[in-house]
Design an enzyme around this catalytic site. Structure first.
Site, mmCIF file in Angstrom:
data_model
loop_
_atom_site.group_PDB
_atom_site.id
_atom_site.type_symbol
_atom_site.label_atom_id
_atom_site.label_comp_id
_atom_site.label_asym_id
_atom_site.label_seq_id
_atom_site.Cartn_x
_atom_site.Cartn_y
_atom_site.Cartn_z
ATOM 1 N N GLU A 313 19.667 31.918 52.836
ATOM 2 C CA GLU A 313 20.646 32.481 52.552
ATOM 3 C C GLU A 313 20.328 34.121 52.497
ATOM 4 O O GLU A 313 20.789 35.157 52.702
ATOM 5 C CB GLU A 313 21.122 32.365 50.980
ATOM 6 C CG GLU A 313 22.703 32.121 51.105
ATOM 7 C CD GLU A 313 23.339 31.577 49.528
ATOM 8 O OE1 GLU A 313 24.077 30.582 49.812
ATOM 9 O OE2 GLU A 313 23.134 32.326 48.719
ATOM 10 N N HIS A 334 8.560 9.066 60.256
ATOM 11 C CA HIS A 334 9.053 8.004 60.889
ATOM 12 C C HIS A 334 10.377 8.210 61.118
ATOM 13 O O HIS A 334 11.308 7.131 61.569
ATOM 14 C CB HIS A 334 9.273 6.628 59.870
ATOM 15 C CG HIS A 334 7.450 6.448 59.704
ATOM 16 N ND1 HIS A 334 6.935 5.205 60.463
ATOM 17 C CD2 HIS A 334 6.603 6.716 59.163
ATOM 18 C CE1 HIS A 334 5.833 4.984 60.154
ATOM 19 N NE2 HIS A 334 5.356 6.073 59.304
ATOM 20 N N LYS A 448 35.190 30.204 52.388
ATOM 21 C CA LYS A 448 36.249 30.236 51.003
ATOM 22 C C LYS A 448 37.391 30.956 51.028
ATOM 23 O O LYS A 448 38.359 30.544 50.660
ATOM 24 C CB LYS A 448 35.451 31.304 49.889
ATOM 25 C CG LYS A 448 34.169 30.850 49.289
ATOM 26 C CD LYS A 448 33.867 31.680 48.198
ATOM 27 C CE LYS A 448 32.205 31.379 47.691
ATOM 28 N NZ LYS A 448 31.954 32.232 46.829
HETATM 29 O O1 PA5 Z 1 22.070 32.490 45.744
HETATM 30 C C1 PA5 Z 1 23.416 32.672 45.424
HETATM 31 O O2 PA5 Z 1 23.846 34.035 44.937
HETATM 32 C C2 PA5 Z 1 24.530 31.656 45.554
HETATM 33 O O3 PA5 Z 1 24.025 30.539 46.235
HETATM 34 C C3 PA5 Z 1 25.189 31.531 44.239
HETATM 35 O O4 PA5 Z 1 24.116 31.098 43.417
HETATM 36 C C4 PA5 Z 1 26.188 30.304 44.327
HETATM 37 O O5 PA5 Z 1 27.137 30.781 45.499
HETATM 38 C C5 PA5 Z 1 27.060 30.016 43.064
HETATM 39 O O6 PA5 Z 1 27.612 31.406 42.789
HETATM 40 P P1 PA5 Z 1 27.921 31.620 41.223
HETATM 41 O O7 PA5 Z 1 26.731 31.456 40.521
HETATM 42 O O8 PA5 Z 1 28.572 32.939 41.229
HETATM 43 O O9 PA5 Z 1 28.886 30.348 40.657
#
Ligand code: PA5
Length: 471
Positions: A313, A334, A448
Protein backbone atom coordinates in the site's frame (compact mmCIF):
# COMPACT_ATOMS: atom_id res chain seq x y z
CA UNK A 1 32.52 -15.38 0.82
CA UNK A 2 33.06 -12.72 -1.86
CA UNK A 3 30.45 -9.99 -1.70
CA UNK A 4 29.34 -7.44 -4.25
CA UNK A 5 29.11 -4.69 -1.66
CA UNK A 6 32.37 -5.26 0.19
CA UNK A 7 32.83 -1.92 1.87
CA UNK A 8 29.37 -1.88 3.40
CA UNK A 9 29.49 -5.64 3.98
CA UNK A 10 32.66 -5.23 6.02
CA UNK A 11 30.99 -2.75 8.29
CA UNK A 12 28.19 -5.23 8.87
CA UNK A 13 30.78 -7.92 9.54
CA UNK A 14 32.49 -5.61 12.04
CA UNK A 15 29.24 -4.89 13.85
CA UNK A 16 28.49 -8.60 13.80
CA UNK A 17 31.78 -9.43 15.49
CA UNK A 18 31.00 -6.82 18.12
CA UNK A 19 27.67 -8.51 18.77
CA UNK A 20 29.29 -11.87 19.20
CA UNK A 21 31.79 -10.33 21.59
CA UNK A 22 28.73 -9.26 23.53
CA UNK A 23 29.33 -5.51 23.32
CA UNK A 24 26.40 -4.21 21.35
CA UNK A 25 23.79 -6.69 22.46
CA UNK A 26 21.65 -4.22 24.32
CA UNK A 27 21.62 -1.74 21.44
CA UNK A 28 21.18 -4.11 18.52
CA UNK A 29 18.40 -6.63 18.09
CA UNK A 30 18.76 -7.10 14.37
CA UNK A 31 21.40 -6.95 11.72
CA UNK A 32 21.44 -7.10 7.97
CA UNK A 33 23.67 -9.57 6.17
CA UNK A 34 24.25 -8.58 2.55
CA UNK A 35 26.57 -11.52 1.89
CA UNK A 36 24.00 -13.45 -0.13
CA UNK A 37 23.17 -10.77 -2.67
CA UNK A 38 25.96 -11.86 -4.98
CA UNK A 39 27.54 -9.48 -7.47
CA UNK A 40 24.33 -7.71 -8.44
CA UNK A 41 24.88 -4.79 -6.08
CA UNK A 42 28.29 -3.13 -5.75
CA UNK A 43 29.80 -0.64 -3.32
CA UNK A 44 29.80 1.90 -6.15
CA UNK A 45 26.03 1.65 -6.43
CA UNK A 46 25.58 2.04 -2.70
CA UNK A 47 27.89 5.09 -2.83
CA UNK A 48 25.74 6.45 -5.64
CA UNK A 49 22.44 6.02 -3.84
CA UNK A 50 23.78 7.28 -0.46
CA UNK A 51 23.01 10.99 -1.13
CA UNK A 52 19.47 10.09 -2.22
CA UNK A 53 19.02 8.16 1.02
CA UNK A 54 20.30 11.20 2.90
CA UNK A 55 17.75 13.39 1.10
CA UNK A 56 14.96 10.95 1.94
CA UNK A 57 16.13 10.96 5.57
CA UNK A 58 16.20 14.77 5.68
CA UNK A 59 12.73 15.00 4.11
CA UNK A 60 11.35 12.54 6.65
CA UNK A 61 12.96 14.20 9.66
CA UNK A 62 12.10 17.75 8.57
CA UNK A 63 8.59 16.63 7.59
CA UNK A 64 9.01 18.41 4.29
CA UNK A 65 7.99 15.75 1.75
CA UNK A 66 4.64 14.34 0.67
CA UNK A 67 2.62 12.63 3.37
CA UNK A 68 4.26 14.62 6.16
CA UNK A 69 0.93 14.80 8.01
CA UNK A 70 1.28 11.07 8.67
CA UNK A 71 4.64 10.82 10.41
CA UNK A 72 3.40 10.33 13.96
CA UNK A 73 4.64 6.70 13.93
CA UNK A 74 8.30 7.90 13.86
CA UNK A 75 8.24 9.04 17.49
CA UNK A 76 5.40 6.83 18.70
CA UNK A 77 7.67 4.33 20.54
CA UNK A 78 8.67 7.17 22.92
CA UNK A 79 6.03 9.85 22.54
CA UNK A 80 2.83 7.95 23.09
CA UNK A 81 -0.04 8.93 25.32
CA UNK A 82 0.95 7.34 28.66
CA UNK A 83 -2.54 7.77 30.14
CA UNK A 84 -4.11 5.94 27.22
CA UNK A 85 -1.40 3.27 27.47
CA UNK A 86 -2.42 2.64 31.08
CA UNK A 87 -6.10 2.54 30.03
CA UNK A 88 -5.24 -0.04 27.37
CA UNK A 89 -3.70 -2.30 30.02
CA UNK A 90 -6.71 -1.81 32.28
CA UNK A 91 -9.21 -2.63 29.55
CA UNK A 92 -7.13 -5.62 28.45
CA UNK A 93 -7.41 -6.98 31.98
CA UNK A 94 -11.15 -6.33 32.04
CA UNK A 95 -11.55 -8.14 28.70
CA UNK A 96 -9.44 -11.05 29.93
CA UNK A 97 -11.76 -11.35 32.93
CA UNK A 98 -15.12 -10.88 31.25
CA UNK A 99 -15.01 -13.08 28.17
CA UNK A 100 -13.96 -16.40 26.64
CA UNK A 101 -13.95 -15.08 23.09
CA UNK A 102 -12.55 -11.72 22.02
CA UNK A 103 -13.44 -10.57 18.51
CA UNK A 104 -11.22 -7.94 16.89
CA UNK A 105 -13.12 -6.19 14.11
CA UNK A 106 -11.11 -4.29 11.51
CA UNK A 107 -9.51 -4.51 8.08
CA UNK A 108 -6.11 -3.71 6.54
CA UNK A 109 -3.95 -1.71 8.90
CA UNK A 110 -6.71 -1.89 11.51
CA UNK A 111 -6.18 -5.62 12.17
CA UNK A 112 -3.05 -6.98 10.49
CA UNK A 113 -0.55 -5.63 13.03
CA UNK A 114 -2.36 -7.08 16.04
CA UNK A 115 -2.86 -10.45 14.36
CA UNK A 116 0.77 -10.54 13.22
CA UNK A 117 2.14 -9.80 16.69
CA UNK A 118 -0.20 -12.22 18.50
CA UNK A 119 0.61 -15.10 16.16
CA UNK A 120 4.33 -14.28 16.10
CA UNK A 121 4.78 -14.06 19.87
CA UNK A 122 2.13 -16.53 21.04
CA UNK A 123 1.37 -18.94 18.20
CA UNK A 124 -0.71 -19.38 15.06
CA UNK A 125 -2.33 -22.06 17.26
CA UNK A 126 -2.96 -19.51 20.05
CA UNK A 127 -6.67 -20.33 20.33
CA UNK A 128 -5.92 -24.01 20.83
CA UNK A 129 -3.26 -23.52 23.49
CA UNK A 130 -3.91 -23.98 27.21
CA UNK A 131 -4.04 -20.39 28.48
CA UNK A 132 -5.72 -17.99 30.87
CA UNK A 133 -6.46 -15.37 28.20
CA UNK A 134 -9.50 -15.38 25.88
CA UNK A 135 -9.55 -16.96 22.43
CA UNK A 136 -9.05 -14.21 19.85
CA UNK A 137 -10.72 -14.11 16.42
CA UNK A 138 -10.67 -11.49 13.71
CA UNK A 139 -13.74 -10.24 11.85
CA UNK A 140 -14.57 -7.36 9.54
CA UNK A 141 -11.61 -8.23 7.33
CA UNK A 142 -13.80 -9.83 4.67
CA UNK A 143 -17.46 -9.95 3.59
CA UNK A 144 -17.78 -13.71 3.76
CA UNK A 145 -21.10 -14.93 5.15
CA UNK A 146 -19.59 -18.39 5.74
CA UNK A 147 -16.78 -16.95 7.85
CA UNK A 148 -19.09 -14.77 9.94
CA UNK A 149 -21.61 -17.60 10.43
CA UNK A 150 -18.79 -19.87 11.62
CA UNK A 151 -17.59 -17.21 14.02
CA UNK A 152 -21.12 -16.67 15.36
CA UNK A 153 -21.37 -20.41 15.96
CA UNK A 154 -18.08 -20.33 17.90
CA UNK A 155 -19.55 -17.60 20.13
CA UNK A 156 -22.63 -19.62 21.08
CA UNK A 157 -22.85 -20.22 24.83
CA UNK A 158 -19.63 -18.30 25.49
CA UNK A 159 -18.90 -14.87 26.91
CA UNK A 160 -17.86 -12.47 24.16
CA UNK A 161 -16.22 -9.04 23.99
CA UNK A 162 -15.40 -7.08 20.86
CA UNK A 163 -12.98 -4.36 19.82
CA UNK A 164 -14.07 -2.56 16.65
CA UNK A 165 -11.20 -0.66 15.03
CA UNK A 166 -11.57 1.83 12.20
CA UNK A 167 -9.69 5.08 11.81
CA UNK A 168 -12.17 6.52 9.30
CA UNK A 169 -15.08 4.94 11.12
CA UNK A 170 -16.85 4.32 7.83
CA UNK A 171 -15.19 1.24 6.31
CA UNK A 172 -17.90 -1.14 5.09
CA UNK A 173 -16.40 -4.52 6.09
CA UNK A 174 -15.89 -3.71 9.80
CA UNK A 175 -19.12 -1.69 9.91
CA UNK A 176 -21.13 -4.76 8.81
CA UNK A 177 -19.33 -7.07 11.26
CA UNK A 178 -19.79 -4.55 14.08
CA UNK A 179 -23.53 -4.43 13.45
CA UNK A 180 -23.74 -8.22 13.52
CA UNK A 181 -21.69 -8.65 16.73
CA UNK A 182 -23.35 -5.70 18.45
CA UNK A 183 -26.70 -7.36 17.85
CA UNK A 184 -25.31 -10.58 19.34
CA UNK A 185 -24.00 -8.78 22.42
CA UNK A 186 -27.18 -6.77 22.95
CA UNK A 187 -29.26 -9.96 22.77
CA UNK A 188 -26.89 -11.65 25.21
CA UNK A 189 -26.31 -8.88 27.76
CA UNK A 190 -28.98 -6.24 26.97
CA UNK A 191 -28.13 -2.78 25.59
CA UNK A 192 -26.70 -1.62 28.92
CA UNK A 193 -24.79 -4.80 29.67
CA UNK A 194 -23.30 -4.89 26.16
CA UNK A 195 -21.47 -1.64 26.93
CA UNK A 196 -19.10 -3.59 29.16
CA UNK A 197 -18.19 -5.81 26.23
CA UNK A 198 -17.72 -3.25 23.43
CA UNK A 199 -14.44 -1.37 22.93
CA UNK A 200 -14.02 1.10 20.09
CA UNK A 201 -10.74 2.31 18.56
CA UNK A 202 -11.21 5.19 16.16
CA UNK A 203 -10.52 8.86 15.48
CA UNK A 204 -10.08 11.15 18.49
CA UNK A 205 -12.98 13.46 17.59
CA UNK A 206 -14.77 12.75 14.35
CA UNK A 207 -16.40 10.06 12.21
CA UNK A 208 -19.49 7.87 12.30
CA UNK A 209 -17.95 5.33 14.67
CA UNK A 210 -16.77 7.99 17.11
CA UNK A 211 -20.22 9.62 17.16
CA UNK A 212 -21.87 6.25 17.63
CA UNK A 213 -19.51 5.24 20.46
CA UNK A 214 -20.05 8.56 22.25
CA UNK A 215 -23.82 8.29 21.89
CA UNK A 216 -23.85 4.74 23.25
CA UNK A 217 -21.23 5.36 25.95
CA UNK A 218 -18.71 2.75 24.79
CA UNK A 219 -15.11 2.87 25.99
CA UNK A 220 -13.02 4.41 23.19
CA UNK A 221 -9.35 4.44 22.23
CA UNK A 222 -7.65 6.74 19.78
CA UNK A 223 -6.04 6.19 16.40
CA UNK A 224 -3.65 9.18 16.36
CA UNK A 225 -4.42 11.71 13.60
CA UNK A 226 -0.90 11.53 12.24
CA UNK A 227 -0.58 7.73 12.13
CA UNK A 228 -1.95 5.90 9.09
CA UNK A 229 -3.56 2.46 9.38
CA UNK A 230 -0.60 0.37 8.22
CA UNK A 231 1.77 2.24 10.56
CA UNK A 232 -0.56 1.95 13.57
CA UNK A 233 0.34 -1.36 15.21
CA UNK A 234 2.15 0.39 18.07
CA UNK A 235 -0.87 2.59 18.83
CA UNK A 236 -4.12 1.50 20.54
CA UNK A 237 -5.06 -0.13 17.21
CA UNK A 238 -2.61 -2.95 17.78
CA UNK A 239 -1.84 -2.63 21.48
CA UNK A 240 -5.27 -3.41 22.96
CA UNK A 241 -5.72 -6.80 21.22
CA UNK A 242 -2.03 -7.57 21.76
CA UNK A 243 -2.34 -6.87 25.49
CA UNK A 244 -5.50 -9.01 25.70
CA UNK A 245 -3.40 -11.92 24.41
CA UNK A 246 -1.14 -11.46 27.45
CA UNK A 247 1.79 -9.98 25.56
CA UNK A 248 4.12 -7.51 27.29
CA UNK A 249 3.37 -4.27 25.43
CA UNK A 250 6.01 -2.33 27.41
CA UNK A 251 8.72 -4.61 26.03
CA UNK A 252 7.28 -4.32 22.53
CA UNK A 253 7.47 -0.52 22.74
CA UNK A 254 10.97 -0.69 24.27
CA UNK A 255 12.17 -2.69 21.27
CA UNK A 256 10.71 -0.15 18.85
CA UNK A 257 12.24 2.71 20.88
CA UNK A 258 15.67 1.03 20.64
CA UNK A 259 15.31 0.80 16.85
CA UNK A 260 14.24 4.44 16.68
CA UNK A 261 17.49 5.40 18.41
CA UNK A 262 19.64 3.02 16.35
CA UNK A 263 18.37 4.21 12.95
CA UNK A 264 18.45 7.92 13.59
CA UNK A 265 21.31 8.75 11.20
CA UNK A 266 21.54 8.78 7.41
CA UNK A 267 24.88 6.92 7.18
CA UNK A 268 24.37 3.85 5.00
CA UNK A 269 27.50 2.24 6.41
CA UNK A 270 26.03 2.00 9.90
CA UNK A 271 22.27 2.24 9.36
CA UNK A 272 21.05 -1.25 8.37
CA UNK A 273 17.49 -0.02 8.06
CA UNK A 274 18.41 2.53 5.41
CA UNK A 275 20.76 0.03 3.79
CA UNK A 276 17.84 -2.35 3.38
CA UNK A 277 15.82 0.44 1.69
CA UNK A 278 18.80 1.26 -0.56
CA UNK A 279 19.45 -2.37 -1.55
CA UNK A 280 15.83 -3.08 -2.46
CA UNK A 281 15.70 0.12 -4.54
CA UNK A 282 18.87 -0.83 -6.43
CA UNK A 283 17.56 -4.36 -7.03
CA UNK A 284 14.21 -2.96 -8.24
CA UNK A 285 15.99 -0.73 -10.76
CA UNK A 286 17.81 -3.81 -12.05
CA UNK A 287 14.57 -5.58 -12.89
CA UNK A 288 14.03 -7.45 -9.64
CA UNK A 289 10.46 -6.24 -9.41
CA UNK A 290 9.19 -8.77 -6.85
CA UNK A 291 10.42 -8.94 -3.27
CA UNK A 292 9.62 -12.14 -1.42
CA UNK A 293 9.70 -11.98 2.37
CA UNK A 294 10.88 -15.36 3.59
CA UNK A 295 10.27 -16.75 7.06
CA UNK A 296 11.46 -20.09 8.41
CA UNK A 297 8.96 -20.14 11.25
CA UNK A 298 5.22 -20.77 10.84
CA UNK A 299 4.52 -18.14 13.46
CA UNK A 300 5.73 -15.51 10.97
CA UNK A 301 2.91 -16.16 8.47
CA UNK A 302 0.75 -13.22 9.57
CA UNK A 303 3.82 -11.03 10.10
CA UNK A 304 4.46 -11.57 6.39
CA UNK A 305 0.88 -10.45 5.68
CA UNK A 306 1.41 -7.31 7.77
CA UNK A 307 4.65 -6.60 5.86
CA UNK A 308 2.95 -7.14 2.48
CA UNK A 309 0.24 -4.59 3.30
CA UNK A 310 2.79 -2.12 4.65
CA UNK A 311 4.93 -2.23 1.52
CA UNK A 312 2.20 -2.91 -1.05
CA UNK A 313 0.00 0.00 0.00
CA UNK A 314 2.93 2.34 0.57
CA UNK A 315 4.90 1.75 -2.64
CA UNK A 316 2.49 0.38 -5.23
CA UNK A 317 1.31 3.55 -6.92
CA UNK A 318 1.91 5.78 -9.96
CA UNK A 319 2.56 2.56 -11.94
CA UNK A 320 5.61 1.85 -9.80
CA UNK A 321 6.66 -0.32 -6.88
CA UNK A 322 8.06 -3.68 -5.92
CA UNK A 323 5.42 -6.39 -5.71
CA UNK A 324 5.56 -7.73 -2.13
CA UNK A 325 5.13 -11.49 -1.90
CA UNK A 326 5.83 -13.89 0.95
CA UNK A 327 6.60 -17.51 1.72
CA UNK A 328 7.23 -19.67 4.73
CA UNK A 329 10.04 -22.17 4.23
CA UNK A 330 10.53 -25.03 4.22
CA UNK A 331 6.74 -25.40 3.68
CA UNK A 332 6.71 -23.35 0.47
CA UNK A 333 9.92 -24.88 -0.86
CA UNK A 334 7.51 -27.66 -1.82
CA UNK A 335 5.20 -25.27 -3.69
CA UNK A 336 6.75 -21.97 -4.83
CA UNK A 337 10.31 -23.24 -4.35
CA UNK A 338 10.46 -24.55 -7.92
CA UNK A 339 9.46 -21.15 -9.33
CA UNK A 340 11.91 -19.24 -7.17
CA UNK A 341 14.75 -21.56 -8.16
CA UNK A 342 14.00 -21.77 -11.88
CA UNK A 343 11.23 -19.42 -13.00
CA UNK A 344 11.38 -15.80 -14.27
CA UNK A 345 14.45 -14.05 -12.83
CA UNK A 346 12.50 -11.00 -11.62
CA UNK A 347 12.69 -11.46 -7.88
CA UNK A 348 14.84 -11.16 -4.82
CA UNK A 349 14.28 -12.51 -1.34
CA UNK A 350 14.45 -10.90 2.09
CA UNK A 351 15.00 -13.68 4.58
CA UNK A 352 14.24 -13.30 8.26
CA UNK A 353 16.35 -15.59 10.40
CA UNK A 354 15.58 -15.81 14.12
CA UNK A 355 18.84 -16.81 15.79
CA UNK A 356 17.51 -18.20 19.07
CA UNK A 357 14.31 -20.26 18.59
CA UNK A 358 13.66 -20.21 22.34
CA UNK A 359 12.89 -23.92 22.49
CA UNK A 360 14.41 -27.28 21.67
CA UNK A 361 13.16 -30.46 20.07
CA UNK A 362 15.49 -33.28 19.20
CA UNK A 363 14.95 -35.89 16.48
CA UNK A 364 14.45 -39.22 18.32
CA UNK A 365 16.81 -42.19 17.90
CA UNK A 366 15.22 -45.33 16.43
CA UNK A 367 17.24 -48.53 16.61
CA UNK A 368 15.44 -50.00 13.56
CA UNK A 369 16.29 -46.91 11.47
CA UNK A 370 13.99 -48.07 8.66
CA UNK A 371 13.47 -44.44 7.59
CA UNK A 372 17.25 -43.86 7.52
CA UNK A 373 16.92 -40.81 9.77
CA UNK A 374 19.41 -41.83 12.44
CA UNK A 375 22.02 -39.45 11.03
CA UNK A 376 19.76 -36.76 12.52
CA UNK A 377 19.08 -38.55 15.82
CA UNK A 378 19.69 -36.34 18.84
CA UNK A 379 20.07 -33.22 16.72
CA UNK A 380 17.85 -30.26 17.35
CA UNK A 381 15.15 -29.35 14.83
CA UNK A 382 16.36 -25.76 14.78
CA UNK A 383 19.75 -26.96 13.56
CA UNK A 384 18.00 -28.83 10.73
CA UNK A 385 15.90 -25.72 9.94
CA UNK A 386 19.00 -23.48 9.86
CA UNK A 387 20.83 -25.94 7.56
CA UNK A 388 17.80 -25.92 5.28
CA UNK A 389 18.03 -22.12 5.26
CA UNK A 390 21.75 -22.15 4.53
CA UNK A 391 21.29 -24.63 1.68
CA UNK A 392 18.39 -22.65 0.23
CA UNK A 393 20.29 -19.35 0.41
CA UNK A 394 23.12 -20.82 -1.69
CA UNK A 395 20.73 -22.58 -4.08
CA UNK A 396 18.67 -19.47 -4.74
CA UNK A 397 21.74 -17.28 -5.03
CA UNK A 398 23.18 -19.75 -7.56
CA UNK A 399 19.84 -19.65 -9.36
CA UNK A 400 20.10 -15.87 -9.81
CA UNK A 401 17.92 -14.78 -6.88
CA UNK A 402 19.72 -12.31 -4.60
CA UNK A 403 19.04 -12.66 -0.88
CA UNK A 404 19.07 -10.01 1.81
CA UNK A 405 19.26 -11.71 5.20
CA UNK A 406 17.86 -10.03 8.29
CA UNK A 407 19.07 -11.70 11.44
CA UNK A 408 16.90 -11.24 14.51
CA UNK A 409 18.15 -12.15 17.99
CA UNK A 410 15.16 -14.08 19.30
CA UNK A 411 11.38 -14.41 19.37
CA UNK A 412 10.80 -11.81 22.08
CA UNK A 413 8.55 -8.77 22.39
CA UNK A 414 11.61 -6.55 22.30
CA UNK A 415 13.08 -8.07 19.13
CA UNK A 416 9.73 -7.96 17.39
CA UNK A 417 9.13 -4.31 18.36
CA UNK A 418 12.59 -3.56 16.99
CA UNK A 419 11.85 -5.34 13.70
CA UNK A 420 8.45 -3.66 13.29
CA UNK A 421 10.10 -0.25 13.56
CA UNK A 422 12.91 -1.35 11.20
CA UNK A 423 10.38 -2.24 8.49
CA UNK A 424 8.19 0.85 9.02
CA UNK A 425 11.14 3.21 8.72
CA UNK A 426 12.65 1.34 5.77
CA UNK A 427 9.25 1.51 4.08
CA UNK A 428 9.09 5.29 4.41
CA UNK A 429 12.64 5.73 3.06
CA UNK A 430 11.90 3.24 0.26
CA UNK A 431 8.81 5.20 -0.78
CA UNK A 432 10.72 8.47 -0.99
CA UNK A 433 13.57 6.78 -2.92
CA UNK A 434 10.97 5.50 -5.37
CA UNK A 435 9.42 8.96 -5.74
CA UNK A 436 5.98 8.15 -4.33
CA UNK A 437 4.02 9.30 -1.30
CA UNK A 438 4.31 6.27 0.99
CA UNK A 439 1.52 7.44 3.26
CA UNK A 440 -1.54 7.58 1.01
CA UNK A 441 -3.59 4.82 -0.63
CA UNK A 442 -5.68 6.41 -3.41
CA UNK A 443 -6.01 3.07 -5.23
CA UNK A 444 -8.07 1.52 -2.43
CA UNK A 445 -10.99 3.83 -3.24
CA UNK A 446 -11.72 2.49 -6.76
CA UNK A 447 -13.29 -0.82 -5.75
CA UNK A 448 -15.28 0.88 -2.99
CA UNK A 449 -16.80 3.35 -5.44
CA UNK A 450 -17.92 0.53 -7.75
CA UNK A 451 -19.17 -1.66 -4.89
CA UNK A 452 -21.23 1.19 -3.40
CA UNK A 453 -22.68 1.99 -6.84
CA UNK A 454 -23.57 -1.64 -7.51
CA UNK A 455 -25.17 -1.98 -4.07
CA UNK A 456 -27.27 1.14 -4.70
CA UNK A 457 -25.76 3.34 -1.98
CA UNK A 458 -27.31 6.83 -2.19
CA UNK A 459 -24.96 9.30 -3.93
CA UNK A 460 -23.49 6.73 -6.35
CA UNK A 461 -26.23 6.81 -9.04
CA UNK A 462 -23.98 8.22 -11.79
CA UNK A 463 -21.31 5.56 -11.23
CA UNK A 464 -24.01 2.86 -11.22
CA UNK A 465 -25.24 3.99 -14.64
CA UNK A 466 -21.66 3.95 -16.02
CA UNK A 467 -21.05 0.42 -14.71
CA UNK A 468 -24.36 -0.91 -15.99
CA UNK A 469 -23.55 0.35 -19.48
CA UNK A 470 -20.35 -1.77 -19.35
CA UNK A 471 -22.12 -4.96 -18.25
O1 PA5 B 1 -3.31 1.19 5.98
C1 PA5 B 1 -4.36 1.74 5.76
O2 PA5 B 1 -4.51 2.97 5.86
C2 PA5 B 1 -5.59 0.93 5.37
O3 PA5 B 1 -5.25 -0.40 5.16
C3 PA5 B 1 -6.64 1.02 6.45
O4 PA5 B 1 -6.12 0.56 7.65
C4 PA5 B 1 -7.87 0.18 6.07
O5 PA5 B 1 -8.37 0.57 4.83
C5 PA5 B 1 -8.96 0.31 7.12
O6 PA5 B 1 -9.33 1.65 7.27
P1 PA5 B 1 -10.10 2.16 8.54
O7 PA5 B 1 -9.24 1.96 9.72
O8 PA5 B 1 -10.38 3.60 8.27
O9 PA5 B 1 -11.36 1.33 8.63
Amino acid sequence: MEMGCKKYGNVVQYMCEKIFKGRFTSAMSLFLNSGYIGELVTDKELDYIAPYVKTAHDCLRSKSAQGSDFLGWIDLPECYDKTEFAAIKQSAEKIQNNCDVFIVIGIGGSYLGARAVIEYLKSPLYNNLKKDTPDIYFAGCNISSSYLNELLAICEGRDVSINVISKSGTTTEPAIAFRIFRELLEKKYGTEGAKDHIFVTTDRAKGTLKNFADTMGYQTFVVPDDVGGRFSVLSAVGLLPIAVAGIDIDALMDGAAAARLAYNNPDLATNDCYKYAALRNILYRKGKTTEILVGYETYATMFNEWWKQLYGESEGKDNKGLFPASVIFTTDLHSLGQYIQDGMRTMFETVISVKDPGCTLAVPYDSANIDGLNYLAGRDLDEVNKKAMQGTLFAHMDGGVPNIVIEVEDRSERSLGYMIYFFELACAISGYLLGVNPFDQPGVESYKKNMFALLGKPGYEEQKKLLEERM
